[in-house]
Scaffold this motif. Structure first.
Motif, PDB file in Angstrom:
ATOM      1  N   LEU A 199       2.874  14.365   2.208  1.00  0.00           N
ATOM      2  CA  LEU A 199       2.827  13.623   0.943  1.00  0.00           C
ATOM      3  C   LEU A 199       3.715  14.350  -0.062  1.00  0.00           C
ATOM      4  CD1 LEU A 199      -1.014  12.918   0.854  1.00  0.00           C
ATOM      5  CD2 LEU A 199       0.804  11.304   1.451  1.00  0.00           C
ATOM      6  N   SER A 200       5.011  14.226   0.117  1.00  0.00           N
ATOM      7  CA  SER A 200       5.983  15.037  -0.613  1.00  0.00           C
ATOM      8  C   SER A 200       5.964  14.832  -2.124  1.00  0.00           C
ATOM      9  CB  SER A 200       7.392  14.784  -0.076  1.00  0.00           C
ATOM     10  OG  SER A 200       7.743  13.428  -0.239  1.00  0.00           O
ATOM     11  N   LYS A 201       5.406  13.728  -2.608  1.00  0.00           N
ATOM     12  CA  LYS A 201       5.357  13.470  -4.053  1.00  0.00           C
ATOM     13  C   LYS A 201       4.025  13.884  -4.673  1.00  0.00           C
ATOM     14  CE  LYS A 201       8.808   9.868  -3.927  1.00  0.00           C
ATOM     15  NZ  LYS A 201       9.188   8.522  -4.319  1.00  0.00           N
ATOM     16  N   LEU A 202       3.113  14.390  -3.861  1.00  0.00           N
ATOM     17  CA  LEU A 202       1.781  14.756  -4.342  1.00  0.00           C
ATOM     18  C   LEU A 202       1.862  15.854  -5.399  1.00  0.00           C
ATOM     19  CD1 LEU A 202      -1.248  14.122  -3.829  1.00  0.00           C
ATOM     20  CD2 LEU A 202      -1.259  16.104  -2.292  1.00  0.00           C
ATOM     21  N   LYS A 203       1.308  15.584  -6.580  1.00  0.00           N
ATOM     22  CA  LYS A 203       1.297  16.555  -7.672  1.00  0.00           C
ATOM     23  C   LYS A 203      -0.102  17.044  -8.002  1.00  0.00           C
ATOM     24  CE  LYS A 203       5.420  14.905 -10.070  1.00  0.00           C
ATOM     25  NZ  LYS A 203       5.958  14.378 -11.322  1.00  0.00           N
ATOM     26  N   PHE A 205       1.080  23.332   0.166  1.00  0.00           N
ATOM     27  CA  PHE A 205       1.622  24.156  -0.916  1.00  0.00           C
ATOM     28  C   PHE A 205       3.148  24.147  -0.951  1.00  0.00           C
ATOM     29  CE2 PHE A 205      -2.414  26.485   0.167  1.00  0.00           C
ATOM     30  CZ  PHE A 205      -3.115  26.086  -0.954  1.00  0.00           C
ATOM     31  N   LYS A 206       3.772  24.115   0.215  1.00  0.00           N
ATOM     32  CA  LYS A 206       5.228  24.266   0.307  1.00  0.00           C
ATOM     33  C   LYS A 206       6.006  22.957   0.276  1.00  0.00           C
ATOM     34  CE  LYS A 206       5.111  28.481   3.137  1.00  0.00           C
ATOM     35  NZ  LYS A 206       5.460  29.044   4.457  1.00  0.00           N
ATOM     36  N   ASP A 207       5.486  21.894   0.883  1.00  0.00           N
ATOM     37  CA  ASP A 207       6.260  20.667   1.101  1.00  0.00           C
ATOM     38  C   ASP A 207       5.918  19.528   0.156  1.00  0.00           C
ATOM     39  OD1 ASP A 207       7.385  22.083   3.195  1.00  0.00           O
ATOM     40  OD2 ASP A 207       6.072  21.192   4.702  1.00  0.00           O
ATOM     41  N   THR A 208       5.034  19.786  -0.805  1.00  0.00           N
ATOM     42  CA  THR A 208       4.687  18.772  -1.792  1.00  0.00           C
ATOM     43  C   THR A 208       5.145  19.247  -3.167  1.00  0.00           C
ATOM     44  OG1 THR A 208       2.512  19.687  -2.365  1.00  0.00           O
ATOM     45  CG2 THR A 208       2.606  18.198  -0.456  1.00  0.00           C
ATOM     46  N   LEU A 209       4.920  18.424  -4.179  1.00  0.00           N
ATOM     47  CA  LEU A 209       5.220  18.798  -5.565  1.00  0.00           C
ATOM     48  C   LEU A 209       3.965  19.289  -6.271  1.00  0.00           C
ATOM     49  CD1 LEU A 209       7.506  15.758  -6.531  1.00  0.00           C
ATOM     50  CD2 LEU A 209       8.216  18.064  -5.828  1.00  0.00           C
ATOM     51  N   LEU A 210       2.959  19.687  -5.535  1.00  0.00           N
ATOM     52  CA  LEU A 210       1.650  20.043  -6.067  1.00  0.00           C
ATOM     53  C   LEU A 210       1.734  21.064  -7.197  1.00  0.00           C
ATOM     54  CD1 LEU A 210      -1.359  19.377  -5.433  1.00  0.00           C
ATOM     55  CD2 LEU A 210      -1.404  21.480  -4.095  1.00  0.00           C
ATOM     56  N   LEU A 239       0.987   7.176   2.823  1.00  0.00           N
ATOM     57  CA  LEU A 239       1.158   6.744   1.437  1.00  0.00           C
ATOM     58  C   LEU A 239       2.211   7.622   0.763  1.00  0.00           C
ATOM     59  CD1 LEU A 239      -2.611   6.200   0.554  1.00  0.00           C
ATOM     60  CD2 LEU A 239      -0.934   4.483   1.256  1.00  0.00           C
ATOM     61  N   VAL A 240       3.458   7.342   1.049  1.00  0.00           N
ATOM     62  CA  VAL A 240       4.570   8.224   0.675  1.00  0.00           C
ATOM     63  C   VAL A 240       4.794   8.348  -0.833  1.00  0.00           C
ATOM     64  CG1 VAL A 240       5.762   7.961   2.868  1.00  0.00           C
ATOM     65  CG2 VAL A 240       6.232   6.353   1.013  1.00  0.00           C
ATOM     66  N   MET A 243       0.811  -1.200   0.000  1.00  0.00           N
ATOM     67  CA  MET A 243       0.000   0.000   0.000  1.00  0.00           C
ATOM     68  C   MET A 243       0.851   1.260   0.000  1.00  0.00           C
ATOM     69  SD  MET A 243      -3.249   0.060  -0.209  1.00  0.00           S
ATOM     70  CE  MET A 243      -4.335   1.156   0.633  1.00  0.00           C
ATOM     71  N   ARG A 244       1.987   1.237   0.635  1.00  0.00           N
ATOM     72  CA  ARG A 244       2.812   2.448   0.736  1.00  0.00           C
ATOM     73  C   ARG A 244       3.269   2.939  -0.629  1.00  0.00           C
ATOM     74  NH1 ARG A 244       5.097   4.151   5.514  1.00  0.00           N
ATOM     75  NH2 ARG A 244       6.985   4.773   4.416  1.00  0.00           N
ATOM     76  N   LEU A 245       3.245   2.058  -1.651  1.00  0.00           N
ATOM     77  CA  LEU A 245       3.694   2.434  -2.981  1.00  0.00           C
ATOM     78  C   LEU A 245       2.551   2.905  -3.879  1.00  0.00           C
ATOM     79  CD1 LEU A 245       6.340  -0.373  -3.549  1.00  0.00           C
ATOM     80  CD2 LEU A 245       6.676   1.957  -2.712  1.00  0.00           C
ATOM     81  N   LEU A 246       1.364   3.005  -3.343  1.00  0.00           N
ATOM     82  CA  LEU A 246       0.197   3.482  -4.086  1.00  0.00           C
ATOM     83  C   LEU A 246       0.451   4.896  -4.591  1.00  0.00           C
ATOM     84  CD1 LEU A 246      -2.759   2.582  -4.740  1.00  0.00           C
ATOM     85  CD2 LEU A 246      -3.434   3.932  -2.758  1.00  0.00           C
ATOM     86  N   GLU A 247       0.203   5.116  -5.880  1.00  0.00           N
ATOM     87  CA  GLU A 247       0.464   6.423  -6.474  1.00  0.00           C
ATOM     88  C   GLU A 247      -0.788   7.242  -6.706  1.00  0.00           C
ATOM     89  OE1 GLU A 247       2.928   6.089  -9.937  1.00  0.00           O
ATOM     90  OE2 GLU A 247       4.496   5.028  -8.853  1.00  0.00           O
ATOM     91  N   LYS A 248      -1.921   6.590  -6.942  1.00  0.00           N
ATOM     92  CA  LYS A 248      -3.172   7.303  -7.222  1.00  0.00           C
ATOM     93  C   LYS A 248      -4.263   6.771  -6.311  1.00  0.00           C
ATOM     94  CE  LYS A 248      -1.976   7.963 -12.052  1.00  0.00           C
ATOM     95  NZ  LYS A 248      -2.377   7.761 -13.442  1.00  0.00           N
TER      96      LYS A 248
END
Length: 119
Positions: A47-51, A80-85, A24-25, A1-6
């Motif tokens: 969620l640092s990879k969240l786009k 806004f600051k700590d993700t890749l959104l 869910l990193v 589950m930790r590798l879930l992307e969407k």
């Protein structure tokens, strides 16, 4: 589950984002459309990879942009600051672009989005 992307949790009558989602990193896309969410928990910023974050047709609103502990920002600065959104959909919430522009961290989101869209 930790590798879930969407993850799509739309139409689930959620009042808040479950805390477990913050584990869910690898998550890059989160759809929370058509729930009853009024704010996001601070941990969503982990969620640092969240786009892509979609919160269409929820109940996010602000009465005053003088944010404080008694009137917290409904979307934390860390989102806004700590993700890749770069893609944020807030359509259908009672939130104006003027209010959103006053959110702490929103400028970092806009700068990142501009860089990606101009490539």
């Amino acid at each position: 589950m930790r590798l879930l992307e969407k993850l799509d949790l739309s139409f689930n009558n959620l009042a808040e984002v479950p805390a477990e989602i913050c584990n869910l990193v690898a998550l890059t896309e989160l759809n929370l459309d058509s729930n009853v969410i009024v704010s996001l928990r601070e941990e969503v910023g982990q969620l640092s990879k969240l786009k892509t974050l979609s919160l269409k047709n929820n109940y996010i609103q602000v009465k005053s942009t003088n944010f404080s502990s008694s009137n917290p920002q409904p979307i934390p600065a860390s989102v806004f600051k700590d993700t890749l959104l770069i893609d944020l959909n807030l359509h259908g919430n009672e939130l104006s672009s003027t209010q959103l522009n006053q959110f702490d961290g929103f400028e970092a989101f806009l700068d990142r989005r501009k860089k990606v869209k101009n490539k």
